[in-house]
Design a protein around this motif. Structure first.
Motif, short mmCIF file in Angstrom:
data_model
loop_
_atom_site.label_atom_id
_atom_site.label_comp_id
_atom_site.label_asym_id
_atom_site.label_seq_id
_atom_site.Cartn_x
_atom_site.Cartn_y
_atom_site.Cartn_z
N LEU A 28 -6.90 -10.08 2.75
CA LEU A 28 -7.40 -9.46 2.74
C LEU A 28 -8.18 -9.03 1.17
CD1 LEU A 28 -6.74 -7.10 5.57
CD2 LEU A 28 -9.07 -8.72 5.64
N LYS A 29 -7.33 -8.35 -0.13
CA LYS A 29 -7.28 -7.89 -1.01
C LYS A 29 -8.06 -9.58 -1.75
CE LYS A 29 -5.07 -4.89 -4.40
NZ LYS A 29 -5.28 -3.49 -4.07
N ALA A 30 -8.05 -10.38 -1.17
CA ALA A 30 -7.84 -11.54 -1.81
C ALA A 30 -9.03 -11.85 -2.59
CB ALA A 30 -7.33 -12.05 -1.90
N GLY A 31 -10.18 -10.92 -1.14
CA GLY A 31 -11.71 -11.40 0.05
C GLY A 31 -11.29 -12.63 0.59
N LYS A 32 -10.29 -12.52 1.42
CA LYS A 32 -10.07 -13.41 2.76
C LYS A 32 -10.82 -13.24 4.07
CE LYS A 32 -7.34 -17.02 0.81
NZ LYS A 32 -7.09 -18.35 0.50
N GLY A 33 -11.27 -13.69 4.91
CA GLY A 33 -12.13 -13.42 6.07
C GLY A 33 -10.45 -13.06 7.22
N ILE A 34 -9.88 -11.84 8.10
CA ILE A 34 -9.24 -12.08 9.29
C ILE A 34 -10.25 -12.21 10.46
CG2 ILE A 34 -7.80 -11.17 9.98
CD1 ILE A 34 -6.49 -12.39 6.86
N PRO A 35 -10.17 -13.37 11.19
CA PRO A 35 -11.20 -12.64 12.24
C PRO A 35 -11.00 -11.39 13.14
CG PRO A 35 -9.86 -14.89 12.09
CD PRO A 35 -9.77 -14.24 11.04
N ALA A 36 -11.53 -10.97 14.29
CA ALA A 36 -11.23 -9.76 14.73
C ALA A 36 -10.91 -10.13 16.05
CB ALA A 36 -12.19 -9.00 15.27
N SER A 98 -10.11 1.44 11.07
CA SER A 98 -10.78 0.60 10.06
C SER A 98 -10.58 -0.66 10.30
CB SER A 98 -9.51 1.05 8.81
OG SER A 98 -8.15 0.67 8.93
N ALA A 99 -9.70 -1.38 10.91
CA ALA A 99 -9.84 -2.70 11.48
C ALA A 99 -11.15 -3.01 12.39
CB ALA A 99 -8.74 -3.36 12.61
N GLN A 100 -11.66 -2.13 13.26
CA GLN A 100 -12.99 -2.21 14.19
C GLN A 100 -14.30 -2.08 12.02
OE1 GLN A 100 -12.45 0.92 16.47
NE2 GLN A 100 -12.09 -0.82 18.38
N ALA A 101 -13.74 -1.01 11.50
CA ALA A 101 -14.81 -0.92 11.01
C ALA A 101 -15.38 -2.09 9.83
CB ALA A 101 -14.56 0.17 10.00
N TYR A 102 -13.77 -2.61 9.65
CA TYR A 102 -14.18 -3.96 8.48
C TYR A 102 -14.50 -5.21 9.47
CZ TYR A 102 -11.94 -8.76 7.47
OH TYR A 102 -12.43 -9.96 7.02
N VAL A 103 -14.57 -5.14 10.37
CA VAL A 103 -15.13 -5.94 11.56
C VAL A 103 -16.53 -5.82 11.48
CG1 VAL A 103 -15.12 -7.13 13.68
CG2 VAL A 103 -13.15 -7.03 13.14
N ALA A 104 -16.97 -4.54 11.58
CA ALA A 104 -18.71 -4.28 11.48
C ALA A 104 -19.22 -4.17 10.46
CB ALA A 104 -18.35 -2.79 12.15
N GLY A 106 -17.44 -5.76 6.58
CA GLY A 106 -16.87 -6.48 6.08
C GLY A 106 -16.00 -6.46 4.77
N ASP A 107 -16.22 -4.43 4.59
CA ASP A 107 -15.51 -4.14 4.37
C ASP A 107 -14.30 -4.10 4.37
OD1 ASP A 107 -14.75 -2.58 1.88
OD2 ASP A 107 -15.84 -1.11 2.05
N SER A 108 -13.38 -4.27 3.72
CA SER A 108 -11.93 -4.48 3.55
C SER A 108 -10.55 -3.30 2.94
CB SER A 108 -11.10 -5.39 3.93
OG SER A 108 -11.22 -5.86 2.04
N ALA A 109 -11.26 -2.53 1.99
CA ALA A 109 -10.95 -1.36 1.28
C ALA A 109 -9.77 -0.72 1.59
CB ALA A 109 -11.85 -0.82 0.16
N GLN A 110 -10.58 -0.38 3.31
CA GLN A 110 -9.82 0.93 3.70
C GLN A 110 -8.59 0.67 4.28
OE1 GLN A 110 -10.06 4.35 3.59
NE2 GLN A 110 -8.59 4.28 4.86
N LEU A 111 -9.11 -1.12 4.85
CA LEU A 111 -7.93 -1.67 6.18
C LEU A 111 -6.73 -1.97 5.69
CD1 LEU A 111 -6.85 -2.64 8.62
CD2 LEU A 111 -8.64 -4.39 7.85
N ILE A 115 -2.91 -0.53 6.35
CA ILE A 115 -1.58 -1.36 6.48
C ILE A 115 -1.03 -0.99 5.45
CG2 ILE A 115 -1.14 -3.71 6.31
CD1 ILE A 115 -4.18 -4.79 7.02
N ARG A 116 -1.20 -0.92 4.14
CA ARG A 116 -0.40 -0.60 3.52
C ARG A 116 0.38 0.60 3.70
NH1 ARG A 116 1.06 -4.86 1.29
NH2 ARG A 116 -1.22 -6.11 -0.69
N ALA A 117 0.06 0.96 4.30
CA ALA A 117 0.02 3.40 4.76
C ALA A 117 1.59 2.34 6.47
CB ALA A 117 -0.82 4.05 5.15
N TYR A 118 0.67 2.35 6.73
CA TYR A 118 1.49 2.14 7.75
C TYR A 118 2.68 0.77 7.64
CZ TYR A 118 3.10 -0.19 12.59
OH TYR A 118 3.72 -0.12 13.44
#
Length: 185
Positions: A28-36, A98-104, A106-111, A115-118
């Motif tokens: 995600l950080k590298a800009g690759k999309g991950i499907p919902a 944040s996964a739901q927000a990313y899917v909606a 496309g901004d992955s920063a919070q996800l 993920i890192r915190a988890y």
């Protein structure tokens, strides 16, 4: 067989998902999309296998067995693990949101941050259990391993049945998620 063998086996599975989640964050950080639907699998595992099944086994079987053998519930290792279980649930919920927000959006920063915190929290928690709590438990529950093992198995079966899932389902989920995320990396 030790009293904590079943729980240690859970940890191996959880650790595999943690590594796959870290790879997911890297992608995600590298800009690759991950499907919902793919993210949904990871969320299902973190919320249901880790929080409901695994923590349910510890809270419903291991911790009461340790209390019966003299380990206090308050102010000791059990209290700390219960606190960390609650943190794990909160971090999984944040990751799901944040996964739901990313899917909606496309901004992955919070996800990525969630993920890192988890994964950092869960890795630290598992290490504490593996290196401290489970060592104490195996010593305190000597001679009770078969009984504790049966209680853990019964709890796992009940928790997974309530979810409509099996251990095999989650083992396959982790294997397929790990294989797919590795291919993308």
């Amino acid at each position: 067989m030790s009293s904590t063998e079943s729980l240690r086996n859970d940890h191996f599975l959880i650790e595999r998902m943690v590594r796959a989640l870290n790879t997911t964050a890297d992608l995600l950080k590298a800009g690759k999309g991950i499907p919902a639907p793919f993210l949904d699998q990871a969320i299902d595992f973190t919320k249901n296998f880790t929080n409901v099944c695994h923590h349910g086994k510890e809270e419903g079987s291991l911790f009461p067995a340790l209390e019966k053998r003299g380990m206090p519930r308050e102010g000791g290792p059990i209290a700390r693990m219960l606190f960390e279980h609650e943190m794990t649930k909160q971090l999984a919920d944040r990751m799901a949101a944040s996964a739901q927000a990313y899917v909606a959006t496309g901004d992955s920063a919070q996800l990525v941050a969630d993920i890192r915190a988890y994964t950092e929290h869960v890795s630290s928690h598992l290490a504490k259990e593996n290196l401290r709590l489970f060592v104490m438990a195996d010593m305190m529950l000597q001679g009770k391993a078969a009984q504790v093992g049966k209680e853990l198995a019964d709890t796992e079966e009940a928790k997974l049945k309530a979810l409509g899932k099996t251990r095999g389902h989650y083992e396959e989920l982790v294997s397929s998620y790990d294989a797919e995320i590795s291919r993308q990396g």
